[in-house]
Design a protein around this motif. Structure first.
Motif, short mmCIF file in Angstrom:
data_model
loop_
_atom_site.label_atom_id
_atom_site.label_comp_id
_atom_site.label_asym_id
_atom_site.label_seq_id
_atom_site.Cartn_x
_atom_site.Cartn_y
_atom_site.Cartn_z
N GLY A 41 -107.75 -31.36 68.49
CA GLY A 41 -108.51 -30.14 68.75
C GLY A 41 -108.05 -29.37 69.97
N ASP A 42 -107.29 -30.02 70.86
CA ASP A 42 -106.80 -29.32 72.06
C ASP A 42 -105.77 -28.27 71.67
OD1 ASP A 42 -108.38 -30.76 73.78
OD2 ASP A 42 -106.78 -32.12 74.45
N ARG A 43 -105.81 -27.16 72.39
CA ARG A 43 -104.82 -26.09 72.22
C ARG A 43 -103.71 -26.34 73.23
NH1 ARG A 43 -107.20 -21.60 69.74
NH2 ARG A 43 -106.17 -20.06 71.04
N VAL A 44 -102.46 -26.35 72.75
CA VAL A 44 -101.36 -26.78 73.61
C VAL A 44 -100.13 -25.90 73.42
CG1 VAL A 44 -102.11 -29.20 73.62
CG2 VAL A 44 -100.49 -28.43 71.87
N GLY A 45 -99.29 -25.90 74.42
CA GLY A 45 -97.95 -25.36 74.34
C GLY A 45 -96.95 -26.49 74.42
N MET A 46 -95.72 -26.21 74.00
CA MET A 46 -94.66 -27.22 74.07
C MET A 46 -93.47 -26.65 74.82
SD MET A 46 -94.89 -28.81 70.19
CE MET A 46 -95.31 -27.27 69.37
N SER A 47 -92.78 -27.53 75.54
CA SER A 47 -91.62 -27.10 76.33
C SER A 47 -90.49 -28.10 76.12
CB SER A 47 -92.02 -26.97 77.80
OG SER A 47 -90.98 -26.38 78.55
N TYR A 48 -89.59 -28.18 77.09
CA TYR A 48 -88.44 -29.07 76.97
C TYR A 48 -88.85 -30.51 77.25
CZ TYR A 48 -88.32 -29.30 82.09
OH TYR A 48 -88.65 -29.52 83.41
N TYR A 49 -88.01 -31.45 76.80
CA TYR A 49 -88.27 -32.88 76.96
C TYR A 49 -87.39 -33.44 78.07
CZ TYR A 49 -88.49 -37.87 75.90
OH TYR A 49 -88.65 -39.23 75.98
N SER A 50 -87.93 -34.40 78.79
CA SER A 50 -87.15 -35.16 79.78
C SER A 50 -87.54 -36.62 79.66
CB SER A 50 -87.42 -34.66 81.20
OG SER A 50 -88.80 -34.75 81.50
N CYS A 51 -86.62 -37.50 80.02
CA CYS A 51 -86.84 -38.92 79.76
C CYS A 51 -87.86 -39.55 80.69
CB CYS A 51 -85.51 -39.69 79.83
SG CYS A 51 -84.87 -39.94 81.52
#
Length: 375
Positions: free
Chosen positions: A84-94
């Protein structure tokens, strides 16, 4: 349908420079630390188009790395967000290498492998496949592959967003906009009264110009070949504009800045542009390279000029820790000080090929695909 999978529709690129083709695919259920997102919108970034054209990057691939949506399911160990949370996505890091440990995740030692090669870093598996066979489709582009109705991301590249923000507006924050703004506010940390030039006024460059105004830079020069873009740059905060074809470009930049620029940003990846930016600096000036250059591209600079304290450096993702930086940009936007929404043009999901063409042709600054119009 295979057990433990989610049916999705995705825009797939099957060969270098090929079109986006809509396919019915199966997406894995979220594993440990992963999150299933119903994608509402996704920006198209120059990096998507660059990767599409690169014959050395794996295909078929689902691209898209400026996604925003709603959490549908979380895997084991996830506590940062909930359904249900509204989210954005960005780059990944380890999160484990030396640079991640030092607080510089955009320079993760595993950045290229984990963001561009279409497989999980942890076990080398793919997240997508065709429903009628075990044939794999490379996914997990920037650990999201958001040109699809659903995406799998991780706790490390998801950002919880305010409930009242329009996800179609928030989507492109996760890469191009944070990169341009971050170069000014995070990398350079330009003090008030600074003199800066931005070469290239696409989404990244215009974000840098808006951030320069936020920072209090008093000389902000936009450089581009497109006079309409230069006009927009001045509306968004540039104090001066110069067409890049001007044979006296370097001299004009030095004159405008009263002896040379303190800061410069090259978003073009063109060696000649980077050289001009460097030569327009005053002693101890800094030029940051954001634009990706062609493989094997080189630039020649005068070593004596370099010796006078000038700096050339690369910038990835604006040195941004997205979970910290994106909420700041949203607050600046709410205050009317960072109007990045003026860059956006909305397209239906099935218009993705036209949106990509318009972006390539300079007909729009930041195309955003509406993937779920009901949200």
């Amino acid at each position: 349908m295979a057990e433990g999978s989610v049916p999705i529709k995705a825009a797939v690129v099957k060969e270098a420079n090929g079109p986006f083709v809509f396919e019915d695919l199966l997406l894995d259920e979220p594993k440990n630390g992963e999150i299933l997102i119903r994608v509402v919108a996704c920006g198209i970034c120059h990096t998507d188009l660059w990767s599409r054209s690169d014959p050395d990057q794996p295909k078929p691939m689902v691209y898209g790395h400026e996604g925003a949506g709603i959490v549908e399911k979380v895997g084991p160990g996830v506590s940062k967000v909930k359904p249900g949370d509204r989210v954005g996505m960005s780059y990944y890091s380890c999160g484990q290498c030396g640079n991640c440990a030092r607080g510089s995740p955009s320079y993760c030692f595993n950045h290229f492998v984990s963001n561009f090669m279409g497989k999980r870093l942890s076990d080398g598996t793919t997240t997508h496949r065709y429903p009628d066979s075990d044939s794999q489709v490379y996914g997990g582009y920037f650990r999201q592959s958001a040109f699809a109705t659903h995406a799998i991301c991780t706790e490390r590249n998801v950002i919880k967003l305010p409930d009242d923000i329009d996800l179609k507006i928030a989507a492109p924050l996760g890469c191009g906009i944070q990169t341009g703004a971050g170069a000014v506010l995070n990398t350079f940390q330009c003090p008030a009264g600074s003199k800066i030039a931005v070469f290239g006024t696409g989404g990244v460059g215009l974000s840098a110009i808006m951030a320069a105004r936020v920072a209090g830079c008093t000389t902000i020069v936009a450089v581009d070949l497109n006079d309409e873009r230069l006009k927009l740059a001045q509306e968004l905060g540039a104090t001066h504009s110069v067409n890049g074809r001007d044979p006296q470009l370097k001299e004009k930049l030095i004159e405008i800045s009263g002896g040379g620029l303190e800061y410069a940003i090259d978003t073009t990846g063109n060696p000649n542009v980077l050289k001009t930016a460097f030569e327009s600096l005053r002693a101890r000036g800094i030029v940051g390279l954001i634009g990706g250059a062609a493989a094997g591209a080189h630039v020649s600079i005068d070593m004596t000029t370099l010796l006078q304290g000038r700096t050339v450096r690369g910038i990835i993702q604006g040195d941004s820790v997205s979970e910290v930086f994106l909420p700041k940009l949203i607050e600046l936007w709410r205050q009317g000080r960072f109007p990045f929404d003026k860059l956006i043009k909305l397209y239906k999901f099935d218009e993705i090929n036209q949106a990509a063409k318009d972006s390539h042709d300079g007909k729009c600054v930041k195309p955003v695909l509406i993937i779920d119009p009901s949200a």
